[in-house]
Structure formats: C-alpha cells, structure tokens
Design a protein around this motif. Structure first.
Motif, PDB file in Angstrom:
ATOM      1  N   VAL A  21       0.869  -1.185   0.000  1.00  0.00           N
ATOM      2  CA  VAL A  21       0.000   0.000   0.000  1.00  0.00           C
ATOM      3  C   VAL A  21       0.900   1.227   0.000  1.00  0.00           C
ATOM      4  CG1 VAL A  21      -1.798   1.270   1.219  1.00  0.00           C
ATOM      5  CG2 VAL A  21      -1.782  -1.238   1.278  1.00  0.00           C
ATOM      6  N   PRO A  22       0.851   2.081  -1.010  1.00  0.00           N
ATOM      7  CA  PRO A  22       1.728   3.256  -1.068  1.00  0.00           C
ATOM      8  C   PRO A  22       1.650   4.076   0.221  1.00  0.00           C
ATOM      9  CG  PRO A  22       0.566   3.000  -3.139  1.00  0.00           C
ATOM     10  CD  PRO A  22      -0.044   1.994  -2.192  1.00  0.00           C
ATOM     11  N   GLY A  23       2.830   4.401   0.760  1.00  0.00           N
ATOM     12  CA  GLY A  23       2.899   5.241   1.948  1.00  0.00           C
ATOM     13  C   GLY A  23       2.725   4.506   3.259  1.00  0.00           C
ATOM     14  N   LYS A  24       2.446   3.187   3.202  1.00  0.00           N
ATOM     15  CA  LYS A  24       2.240   2.417   4.424  1.00  0.00           C
ATOM     16  C   LYS A  24       3.151   1.199   4.438  1.00  0.00           C
ATOM     17  CE  LYS A  24      -2.564   3.832   5.156  1.00  0.00           C
ATOM     18  NZ  LYS A  24      -3.970   3.372   5.403  1.00  0.00           N
ATOM     19  N   VAL A  25       3.617   0.845   5.639  1.00  0.00           N
ATOM     20  CA  VAL A  25       4.507  -0.309   5.790  1.00  0.00           C
ATOM     21  C   VAL A  25       3.920  -1.259   6.828  1.00  0.00           C
ATOM     22  CG1 VAL A  25       6.803  -1.124   6.459  1.00  0.00           C
ATOM     23  CG2 VAL A  25       6.557   1.050   5.227  1.00  0.00           C
ATOM     24  N   SER A  26       3.830  -2.521   6.458  1.00  0.00           N
ATOM     25  CA  SER A  26       3.424  -3.564   7.406  1.00  0.00           C
ATOM     26  C   SER A  26       4.656  -4.424   7.706  1.00  0.00           C
ATOM     27  CB  SER A  26       2.298  -4.415   6.817  1.00  0.00           C
ATOM     28  OG  SER A  26       2.615  -4.840   5.503  1.00  0.00           O
ATOM     29  N   MET A  27       5.005  -4.522   8.990  1.00  0.00           N
ATOM     30  CA  MET A  27       6.246  -5.203   9.373  1.00  0.00           C
ATOM     31  C   MET A  27       6.008  -6.111  10.574  1.00  0.00           C
ATOM     32  SD  MET A  27      10.064  -3.656  10.144  1.00  0.00           S
ATOM     33  CE  MET A  27       9.787  -2.913  11.752  1.00  0.00           C
ATOM     34  N   TYR A  28       6.457  -7.343  10.453  1.00  0.00           N
ATOM     35  CA  TYR A  28       6.338  -8.340  11.528  1.00  0.00           C
ATOM     36  C   TYR A  28       7.732  -8.839  11.877  1.00  0.00           C
ATOM     37  CZ  TYR A  28       4.757 -12.560  14.027  1.00  0.00           C
ATOM     38  OH  TYR A  28       4.534 -13.530  14.978  1.00  0.00           O
ATOM     39  N   VAL A  29       8.040  -8.873  13.174  1.00  0.00           N
ATOM     40  CA  VAL A  29       9.343  -9.344  13.644  1.00  0.00           C
ATOM     41  C   VAL A  29       9.126 -10.425  14.700  1.00  0.00           C
ATOM     42  CG1 VAL A  29      11.460  -8.707  14.897  1.00  0.00           C
ATOM     43  CG2 VAL A  29      10.524  -7.175  13.146  1.00  0.00           C
ATOM     44  N   CYS A  30       9.855 -11.515  14.572  1.00  0.00           N
ATOM     45  CA  CYS A  30       9.760 -12.583  15.568  1.00  0.00           C
ATOM     46  C   CYS A  30      10.367 -12.117  16.885  1.00  0.00           C
ATOM     47  CB  CYS A  30      10.478 -13.839  15.079  1.00  0.00           C
ATOM     48  SG  CYS A  30       9.592 -14.702  13.765  1.00  0.00           S
ATOM     49  N   GLY A  31       9.571 -12.192  17.928  1.00  0.00           N
ATOM     50  CA  GLY A  31      10.009 -11.715  19.232  1.00  0.00           C
ATOM     51  C   GLY A  31      10.567 -12.819  20.106  1.00  0.00           C
ATOM     52  N   MET A  32      10.394 -12.646  21.413  1.00  0.00           N
ATOM     53  CA  MET A  32      11.046 -13.498  22.378  1.00  0.00           C
ATOM     54  C   MET A  32      10.152 -14.648  22.852  1.00  0.00           C
ATOM     55  SD  MET A  32      13.217 -11.277  21.894  1.00  0.00           S
ATOM     56  CE  MET A  32      12.412  -9.694  22.009  1.00  0.00           C
ATOM     57  N   THR A  33      10.806 -15.758  23.201  1.00  0.00           N
ATOM     58  CA  THR A  33      10.151 -16.846  23.922  1.00  0.00           C
ATOM     59  C   THR A  33      10.423 -16.609  25.398  1.00  0.00           C
ATOM     60  OG1 THR A  33      10.513 -18.373  22.077  1.00  0.00           O
ATOM     61  CG2 THR A  33      10.019 -19.344  24.226  1.00  0.00           C
ATOM     62  N   VAL A  34       9.375 -16.326  26.163  1.00  0.00           N
ATOM     63  CA  VAL A  34       9.545 -15.724  27.485  1.00  0.00           C
ATOM     64  C   VAL A  34       9.568 -16.770  28.609  1.00  0.00           C
ATOM     65  CG1 VAL A  34       8.752 -13.398  26.979  1.00  0.00           C
ATOM     66  CG2 VAL A  34       7.064 -15.184  27.354  1.00  0.00           C
ATOM     67  N   TYR A  35      10.749 -17.379  28.788  1.00  0.00           N
ATOM     68  CA  TYR A  35      10.948 -18.297  29.906  1.00  0.00           C
ATOM     69  C   TYR A  35      12.206 -17.954  30.694  1.00  0.00           C
ATOM     70  CZ  TYR A  35      14.551 -20.684  27.162  1.00  0.00           C
ATOM     71  OH  TYR A  35      15.682 -20.981  26.444  1.00  0.00           O
ATOM     72  N   ASP A  36      12.922 -16.906  30.247  1.00  0.00           N
ATOM     73  CA  ASP A  36      14.161 -16.490  30.910  1.00  0.00           C
ATOM     74  C   ASP A  36      14.422 -15.034  30.556  1.00  0.00           C
ATOM     75  OD1 ASP A  36      16.493 -16.618  32.390  1.00  0.00           O
ATOM     76  OD2 ASP A  36      17.237 -18.432  31.402  1.00  0.00           O
ATOM     77  N   TYR A  37      15.475 -14.464  31.159  1.00  0.00           N
ATOM     78  CA  TYR A  37      15.824 -13.081  30.861  1.00  0.00           C
ATOM     79  C   TYR A  37      16.396 -12.954  29.450  1.00  0.00           C
ATOM     80  CZ  TYR A  37      15.192 -12.096  35.816  1.00  0.00           C
ATOM     81  OH  TYR A  37      14.647 -11.964  37.066  1.00  0.00           O
ATOM     82  N   CYS A  38      16.180 -11.824  28.817  1.00  0.00           N
ATOM     83  CA  CYS A  38      16.677 -11.579  27.462  1.00  0.00           C
ATOM     84  C   CYS A  38      18.199 -11.450  27.476  1.00  0.00           C
ATOM     85  CB  CYS A  38      16.067 -10.292  26.901  1.00  0.00           C
ATOM     86  SG  CYS A  38      14.297 -10.380  26.604  1.00  0.00           S
ATOM     87  N   HIS A  39      18.832 -11.980  26.449  1.00  0.00           N
ATOM     88  CA  HIS A  39      20.284 -11.877  26.322  1.00  0.00           C
ATOM     89  C   HIS A  39      20.650 -10.896  25.210  1.00  0.00           C
ATOM     90  CE1 HIS A  39      19.890 -14.452  22.829  1.00  0.00           C
ATOM     91  NE2 HIS A  39      19.410 -15.453  23.555  1.00  0.00           N
ATOM     92  N   LEU A  40      21.946 -10.784  24.930  1.00  0.00           N
ATOM     93  CA  LEU A  40      22.406  -9.792  23.958  1.00  0.00           C
ATOM     94  C   LEU A  40      21.889 -10.053  22.548  1.00  0.00           C
ATOM     95  CD1 LEU A  40      26.112  -9.147  25.018  1.00  0.00           C
ATOM     96  CD2 LEU A  40      24.207  -7.532  25.078  1.00  0.00           C
ATOM     97  N   GLY A  41      21.658 -11.325  22.210  1.00  0.00           N
ATOM     98  CA  GLY A  41      21.062 -11.615  20.909  1.00  0.00           C
ATOM     99  C   GLY A  41      19.675 -11.018  20.793  1.00  0.00           C
ATOM    100  N   HIS A  42      18.887 -11.120  21.864  1.00  0.00           N
ATOM    101  CA  HIS A  42      17.567 -10.488  21.878  1.00  0.00           C
ATOM    102  C   HIS A  42      17.697  -8.968  21.800  1.00  0.00           C
ATOM    103  CE1 HIS A  42      16.487 -14.283  24.323  1.00  0.00           C
ATOM    104  NE2 HIS A  42      16.099 -14.462  23.079  1.00  0.00           N
ATOM    105  N   ALA A  43      18.690  -8.427  22.518  1.00  0.00           N
ATOM    106  CA  ALA A  43      18.899  -6.976  22.491  1.00  0.00           C
ATOM    107  C   ALA A  43      19.138  -6.497  21.068  1.00  0.00           C
ATOM    108  CB  ALA A  43      20.083  -6.590  23.385  1.00  0.00           C
TER     109      ALA A  43
END
Length: 471
Positions: A21-43
């Motif tokens: 769609v001109p002028g609009k961006v749809s973006m999906y990013v794979c997030g975290m699996t939340v069973y522990d604290y985030c590490h530098l790769g997640h950062a």
C-alpha cells in the motif's frame, strides 16, 4: 526522500522497497520466547528493528509494527514445572522483565505485541486449510504434521535443497512422521502436561507447534501478505522457512515481500549460545554499561554483519558516544523540523536508505559533532540532535549523559563505578577546591584519585571552576 533499499534474504540482493500500500509499511518481527531473561542476541533484534521502524517513520511512512511474544512452547512448560509455578505466572514475569530491558535500551513499544496463546483459533484455521490442500496429515502419534515434500517451494529462503536438508543436523527424526523433514503443526496432548496448555481441536486435545504461531499472528494483524518480516539470522531456517511453507501452502500466494535478518552476536569472536555458556543477559551488561552505550554499540555495526561483543568494544563505544554528547554540551538548541536538503542530512539519509547503513550514518553524526565543536552553532546542534533522533540516539540532555544520569535525572552507575550520589561528588569536588586553595596538593590529588576510581572524570576550567562527568 531517496528510494529505500532493503537486502531481501529471499532474493539474496538489495532491492528497492515498494510497499504493498503506497505510503504504508506492514512489518512483523519474531520476538522473544519468554521463559528467561533476554540476552544480547535479543537486544540486537529489539534495537535493530526499532531502528528500522523509526527510520521508516522518519521517511514519511505510516508503519504498523508487530513483534510477537511466544508464551507457549516446550521450554516454557519445562521451566514452569521446574519452578512450581503456572505458565501464566512464568511468562508474565519474564514479559515484564523484557519490557524493562527494552525500555532501558530506548526501544519503543511495537504497535502490536500479540501473544501466541491468544491466537490458537487462527492457528487451527490455517491447519485446516493445509489439510484441505493436501499439505497436512495426522500422524500415528496424534500430531498433525506439515508434509514438506508436497510443498514445491520449500527451501527457497534458506537456499537449501530437500536432499541437503535431509542430511542436515536440524531435521527432526520423529518416527511418527512420513518424512523426517516434516514439522509439527499441532502437538497431541500428553497426560503429564498441565491443563493450561491444552486446547480442543478437530484432531483432539493439543497445542500448537512453534512455527504455526507466527503465521497465524501475522496474518490476523497484517493480512495474508505483508511487506517486511524480520528476525535473527538463526531463524532463517527452519522457522522462517516453515512460516513460508505454512502460509503460502494455506493461501496459495506470496506471504512476505521482503525478508530481513540481523547477524549473530559473537563473544570474543565465537558465536554466542547458551550451549557454549558464553552468553550474557541484558541485565548483566546493564550493570556495567549505560544502556545508551549498548544501543550505540549495536547500531555502530551494520545490522547484517556479525557483532563481536567484548568489554573493549563496549568501552570504545562508550568513549565515542561521550564525544557526541560532549559536543552538545553547553550549546542551546531547540527542536526544529529537519532540513533534508542540508548536505549532512542528505548524506545521512543516503546511508540509511542503503539498507539501513547505520555505520555510515553515524559517521555523519561525528562530522556534525566536529563542526559543532568548531562553531558552537545551535543550527548544527539541531541537525545533530534531529538526525540522531531518527535512530534513537542522543535522546538525553548532554549533562545527564555525561554525569551518568538517565533522561529522568536518575543516576546510572556503570563500568563498576562506586555508587556516589551527585551531592557526594559535588562535596568531594568542593573539598578538593579548598585543598588546592590551601596549597594542600597531596589532599587534592588524593580526592581526584578517589573520584577517578569511582568512574568520575574531572575537568578543571578557567577561574577555578571544576566540571565533572561519569566516565
């Protein structure tokens, strides 16, 4: 603005970005699996795609940014049982921790942050379509699997042939499958699993496989086809490859136009991984370094290149960021709209339009800082602040950063610095000034040494004035 180019992993080349769609961006990013604290790769994932969505918005696009949360999988179930807590208790705790870490790194909240457990009906709908299209089957063990060899395009993202994959390490050898390459869409329930991870379906009680989650969440929020799908390089295969197979197998048309993958984080030139025991959580690193230093360190490298973490590299990033903030010190500047026709801004935009080349864009910021050091011109300061703001840098008052404070004025104690309050530092500086007046230079040197060991740098100015900052 200049035409945006994006390196498309699927095409294996940089391509001009043309949104659906001109002028609009749809973006999906794979997030975290939340069973522990985030590490530098997640950062790195969080900061990189935060930079991407910030720049696209600065370029005039209306962006819909989705980053999911995986709140159900084998690791989550295992950890909840070990801890003796419900899955909801475990995942809510680590979602809160993730949000705190992201906020510290200057990462803006996505427009949508769907949780997998909220989209099980949508997942079942896709699996039903796959079964109707001859791409899914129920195995003898009760699982529903995707039939990889019946999907003609499998391997196009990773560039792997089916024969290569057949011999690969990451192939699941589950005996219940027709082919070892096949992957699980729906897992049949086990008696040992808690009731909170069991849903009803036409194939019996069970829970979704990992890959189907993202296909369902992205489709529900962004549609059957969208512009950009991002994530870490480690997700390219099998996760993203399987997403393509599921979504395109169900709907019989293209799933995503541009695939983006950020590079690995390496620890002293070795890939960071939990199995090697060489990973650091964001919280561990924040005990030593200012969060903006970490953000700057990540953006200083091109997002597709490996990122080599070491204290020496973080120290270097800290010194470089300090130089930028020092240039802004004592220079009044109000916020004004950016002049994109100005030469520095044009070169900054050219760098960012070339597949988000942040190293080159940051080099322009240093040129502006040098110009500002020479001229003390508020217009130059406005350009420096405005351009850096498009990628989430230099968002604090210079005094706050240089004295180790957050934007809210709270102390940030980093690099092992002693927890000296601002009042304690000022009191010690006053005592040093008095010692120098009384020609007690030994005492003055002692105070300077104590402050230095606490990470406090003193700058003696004309007229007996001493300024300070946290190193």
């Amino acid at each position: 603005m200049i035409t945006q180019k994006i390196y498309n992993t699927l095409a294996r080349e940089k391509q001009a970005f043309t949104p659906i769609v001109p002028g609009k961006v749809s973006m999906y990013v794979c997030g975290m699996t939340v069973y522990d604290y985030c590490h530098l790769g997640h950062a790195r994932v969080m900061v990189v795609f935060d930079m991407v969505q910030r720049w696209l918005r600065a370029s005039g696009y209306v962006v819909t940014y989705v980053r999911n949360i995986t709140d159900i999988d084998d690791k989550i179930i295992k950890r909840s049982v070990e801890n003796g807590e419900t899955i909801a208790q475990l995942t809510n705790r680590f979602i809160q921790a993730m949000d705190e870490d992201a906020a510290a790194l200057g990462v803006q909240k996505p427009d949508h942050e769907p949780r997998a457990t909220q989209y099980v009906p949508q997942m079942l709908g896709i699996i039903e379509k796959l079964e109707m299209n001859g791409l899914a089957y129920r195995a003898a063990d009760g699982d529903v699997n995707f039939s990889v060899r019946d999907f003609a395009g499998y391997g196009k993202l990773s560039g792997k042939s089916l024969d290569d994959l057949r011999a690969g390490e990451r192939v699941d050898l589950n005996a219940g499958k027709r082919d070892p390459l096949d992957f699980v869409l729906w897992k049949a329930s086990k008696e040992t699993e808690p009731e909170e991870v069991k849903w009803d379906s036409r194939w019996g009680r069970g829970r979704p496989g990992w890959h189907i989650e993202c296909s369902a969440m992205s489709e529900q929020i962004l549609g059957e086809q969208f512009d950009i799908h991002g994530g870490g390089q480690d997700l390219q295969f099998p996760h993203h490859e399987n997403e393509i197979a599921q979504s395109e197998g169900a709907h019989q048309h293209r799933f995503v136009n541009y695939w983006m993958h950020n590079g690995f984080v390496r620890i002293d030139n070795e890939k960071m991984s939990k199995s090697l025991g060489n990973f650091f959580t964001i919280r561990e690193v924040l005990k030593k370094y200012d969060p903006e230093v970490i953000r700057f360190f990540i953006l200083r490298a091109h997002y597709r290149s490996p990122l080599n973490y070491s204290d020496a590299h973080l120290d270097d990033a800290k010194g470089a960021l300090t130089r930028l903030y020092t240039a802004l010190k004592n220079v009044a500047s109000d916020k004004f709209p950016l002049d994109w026709q100005e030469p520095y801004a044009m070169r900054f935009a050219e760098a960012m339009a070339d597949d988000f080349n942040t190293p080159l864009a940051i080099a322009v910021l240093f040129e502006l800082a040098n110009e500002l050091n020479r001229s003390k011109n508020p217009t130059v300061a406005r350009q420096l602040l405005g351009l850096s703001g498009t990628i989430g840098l230099l968002q604090r008052e210079a005094e706050n950063f240089l004295k180790g404070r957050t934007a809210a004025g709270d102390d940030v104690h980093d690099s092992g610095a002693l927890s000296l309050s601002e009042n304690e530092i000022e009191s010690m500086i006053n005592a040093r000034v008095e010692a120098k007046k009384n020609r007690n230079f030994a005492e003055a040197d002692r105070i300077r040494t104590v402050l230095s060991s606490a990470g406090i740098v003193l700058e003696d100015k004309a007229g007996g004035v001493t300024e300070w900052r946290r190193s």
